[in-house]
Design a protein around this motif. Sequence first.
Motif, PDB file in Angstrom:
ATOM      1  N   HIS A 381       0.831  -1.211   0.000  1.00 40.80           N
ATOM      2  CA  HIS A 381       0.000   0.000   0.000  1.00 40.80           C
ATOM      3  C   HIS A 381       0.864   1.259   0.000  1.00 40.80           C
ATOM      4  CE1 HIS A 381       1.215  -0.365   4.157  1.00 40.80           C
ATOM      5  NE2 HIS A 381       1.024   0.927   4.235  1.00 40.80           N
ATOM      6  N   SER A 386      -0.758   5.695  -6.246  1.00 39.04           N
ATOM      7  CA  SER A 386      -1.804   4.893  -6.894  1.00 39.04           C
ATOM      8  C   SER A 386      -1.792   5.011  -8.409  1.00 39.04           C
ATOM      9  CB  SER A 386      -3.181   5.290  -6.347  1.00 39.04           C
ATOM     10  OG  SER A 386      -3.416   6.676  -6.546  1.00 39.04           O
ATOM     11  N   SER A 411       0.327  -6.825   2.574  1.00 40.66           N
ATOM     12  CA  SER A 411       0.066  -5.680   3.448  1.00 40.66           C
ATOM     13  C   SER A 411      -1.102  -6.023   4.351  1.00 40.66           C
ATOM     14  CB  SER A 411      -0.267  -4.430   2.630  1.00 40.66           C
ATOM     15  OG  SER A 411      -0.644  -3.372   3.485  1.00 40.66           O
ATOM     16  N   ALA A 415      -4.515  -3.069  -0.745  1.00 35.74           N
ATOM     17  CA  ALA A 415      -5.455  -2.426  -1.667  1.00 35.74           C
ATOM     18  C   ALA A 415      -5.587  -3.283  -2.919  1.00 35.74           C
ATOM     19  CB  ALA A 415      -4.958  -1.031  -2.013  1.00 35.74           C
ATOM     20  N   ALA A 568      -4.116   4.794   3.501  1.00 33.81           N
ATOM     21  CA  ALA A 568      -3.157   3.730   3.788  1.00 33.81           C
ATOM     22  C   ALA A 568      -2.180   4.152   4.872  1.00 33.81           C
ATOM     23  CB  ALA A 568      -2.407   3.354   2.512  1.00 33.81           C
ATOM     24  N   SER A 625      -8.137  -3.563   4.588  1.00 31.22           N
ATOM     25  CA  SER A 625      -7.967  -3.806   3.157  1.00 31.22           C
ATOM     26  C   SER A 625      -9.085  -3.167   2.348  1.00 31.22           C
ATOM     27  CB  SER A 625      -7.912  -5.313   2.876  1.00 31.22           C
ATOM     28  OG  SER A 625      -6.717  -5.868   3.366  1.00 31.22           O
ATOM     29  N   ALA A 628      -8.406   0.601   2.308  1.00 32.39           N
ATOM     30  CA  ALA A 628      -7.327   0.968   1.396  1.00 32.39           C
ATOM     31  C   ALA A 628      -7.769   0.863  -0.061  1.00 32.39           C
ATOM     32  CB  ALA A 628      -6.116   0.072   1.642  1.00 32.39           C
TER      33      ALA A 628
END
Length: 757
Positions: A381, A386, A411, A415, A568, A625, A628
Motif C-alpha cells: 500500500h 496509486s 500488506s 489495496a 493507507a 484492506s 485501502a
Amino acid sequence: MLNEAPLAHSPRDGIPAQTYYDHVNNVTEQARENAQKATAYYKGETNGFIEWVESAAVYHDLGKLDCANQRVLQAGSRKPLPIAHDDAGVAELLKIGRQESAILAFGHHKGLFSRSEEQGKQRRPFRQLDIIASIGEKVANHVDNELENYERSHIATKCPIKGQLEHQTIHNNGFTRRIALSCLVDADHGDTARHYGNETEIPEVERRWKERLVALQHYVNNLPEGDTNQERNRNYLRKRLFEACRDTMITPSIRTCDAPVGSGKTTAIMAHLLRVASEHSPELRHIIIVLPFTNIITQSVEIYREALVLEGERPEDIVAEHHHRADFENLDLRQYATLWKAPIIVTTAVQFFETLASHHPARLRKLHELPGSAVFVDEMHAAIPSHLWPQMWRWLKTWTSDWGGHLVLASGSLARFWELDEYKDIILESDENSTIQVPDLVTDDVLRNDLKQTEERRITYKRRPKDADAFDCQSLIEFITKKPGPRLVVVNTVQTAAVIAQSMHKNGYDVLHLSTALAPIHRTIMVERIKQQLRCGTKDWTLVATTCVEAGMNFSFRTGFRECASAASLIQLGGRVSRGNEFSNAEVWDIYLQDDRFKCNSALSISRLALDDFSVNELNEMHPSQLATFAMKREWTQGADDKAKKILKDEKGMEYKAVSNACRVIDSDTRTVIIDKHLAKSIRKGKKVSKTDLINYSVQIWANKINKLGLLPIIQESYSSDASIYEWARDYDPDFLGYMKELLKLEELFRDGGGII
C-alpha cells in the motif's frame, strides 16, 4: 602514427590501455551470457532475443575505430572523443538489417529512445545529427562516409562479425526491450569498470533454496513463545501463518497476503518463496524483498541473515541490502552501484519500481537479473503512488507470464485495486479476460478469521471537527501532550518533523526524533533508543517522525497522530499503536497542520482529498484492506486517472524518457550527501570505500537546498546531477536532528532576510 592495435579505453593512472579487441570480445561474451541466463525463463523467441543482444555488443563501440577517436585514446587523454562513437554501431546494424540491435547500440549510453524525437530526425531515426565542431559536418554524415573503413578495421582486429538479415521488425514490448538493454549495459559497464579496477568479479553463490527453507524453519521453531497468554496466542498464530504460506500451492504466479501487522509475514512469505524457488523448473535465480522505506531494510536484512545464511557462508554474500536510488555511470562511481547478484536482495520500492520504468542504461543495468526471480513487495500500500500501479501491473504481468517471475503483494491494508472497475478497465489489455484472479496465500478460512479478530477493536480512529482550525506548532504541542503516552506523531516532511521536535525539546518535553535527516547509521541507533524507551515502560514522552516509521517497525505506542496524507498511511500508523492490543482505548488522530515553518508535501494532494472523503465511522468500521481499496478508488476520481492513462499511452507509444520521468516513485529532486568527513576525503582521493559505509554515512537532501547551501560535489556524475555525491561540511547532530539542526538555523536566517555568501 596510430598504434597497430586499436584501443577501446585509454591508459589511466598507471593502468594500461584496453584494446578494442579485448573490450568487444569481453562485452560480447558477457552480454551473450546475460541474455542466455535471462532467456532460460523466457516464453518468447529465445534465439532472437540473444541475437539482438549479441549483435549490439559486437558493434556497440565501432565508432571508436575512427582515426580521430583513436588519436585521443592512444594519447591517453581524458578529453571527450571528438566523434560520437555509438553512431557507427547504429549505422552498421541498420545497414545489415538488425534494427532492434541498433536500438540497443543507440541506447547503451543515451538510454532508450523517445519515438517522437526519433521520428523528427529527417527520416534518420537513431542516428546522430549533431555537428562535429572540428569539421563542421553532421556525425551521421561523417560516419556514413567512414563506415567501410570502420568495418575493415573491425574485421582486421579479428572481432566477431554479423551478417545481413532481412528487415527485422521493431519490437514494441518495452519491458523486454529494457531487459535486452540491461544485458548489454551490464556487460559494457562491468568490463570497463573491471579494467580500471573499479569493480571486481562477483562470484556466483549457490542458491541452496531447500537448505535455506530448512534453516528458516529451524529459526521459526526457536522463536520465544512469549510470557503472557496474549503473546503466546499471537506467536501461535504466527506459526500457523508460516505453515500456511509454506505449504500452499506455488501457482499462480501472482499472489497476495493480507495478514495483519505483527502476524509474521516477513518469515511466512519467505518460506513460500523458498519453496517456489526450489520447485520451479529451472530453479529461480533470486528472491527480492521490496520495502517502502530505507530505514526498515537493515532490520529485515538482519532477520534474513540470521535465519537463512548457512554454515561457512558470508552473510553479505547471501543477503544483500540495496538502499540507493542512484546507480552510477561515472567510472569513479561505478564501484558504488549495487547489482542484483546475491541470492536474496532486500531493496527499496524506489529502487525496484524505478528500475522497471527507467530508460537510462546505468539504472537499467541490474534489470536482466529479474527474469527467473521471485519478488515480495511488503507493505505494498505504501510502495508507490496509486497512479503508477496500472503500468507497473502491466510490466509485472509481462514479467510473471513471459519471464518466469513470481510475485507476492503483501500488506495488512492490502489495496486490491485490480478488482476495481476503474483500474481493471485500463490495466487489462484488450484481448485479456475481464476477470483478474489474484488469490491469497492463506486459503484456510478459520486461520483468516482468527487473524482478522486480532485486528478488531485494537484502536479507534479520531478526527477533529471539519470546521476546527489546523494546528500550528504550538497548538499541536498543547494538543498532543494532553493525550496519554507514549505518543507517536507522524508528519509528511522532514522539515515539519524537525520543527516540531525542536520546539518540544526547547519547551522541556521528553521527545525523540526519527527521519531521513539522520543518516542510516544514526537512524539505527535512534531506533534502538526508541525500543529501549518503550521497553522501559516510560509513558510521558513523544516520538516525532516521518513516514519512515509507518512500516516494518515493531513499535507500539499508546496514542498516534498522523498529519493528513492517505488512508493507507493512517492505517499503517494504526499498526504502530497498541500493536499487541496492550492498551485499552488506544487512539489514532487524523490531523491537519498549518504553520509558516512547516513544509507541505504537494505529492500527497490527491490522496489527502480521498482520505478527507471518509467519515470517522467509515474509518472505524471498514476492514483495513477494504478501506485501502476504496481509498484508491477515490484517488482515481481525484486525478490519479489522468496521470495513469498518460503513462500507459507514453509506454505504448515508446516515449521511454517520458515514462521514466513520470514513474518517479518519490517525486523529489534529491542528492546523496556524505556526512562523514573522513569518508568524503577518501572518496575525493579516489580511494575505494565500502558500499555499506557509503550507505550508512549519507543522507538525501533536496537539490534546492544543495544549491542554497553551496555544497560542492565530491565527484560529479555526467549523465545526471542527482547521481552525484556531495559532502556535508556544516553542523550535523547525530543524536537528535541530523542535518536539520543546521538547516533550521539557516531557515531562520533566511526568514530574517539573511543569506550565505
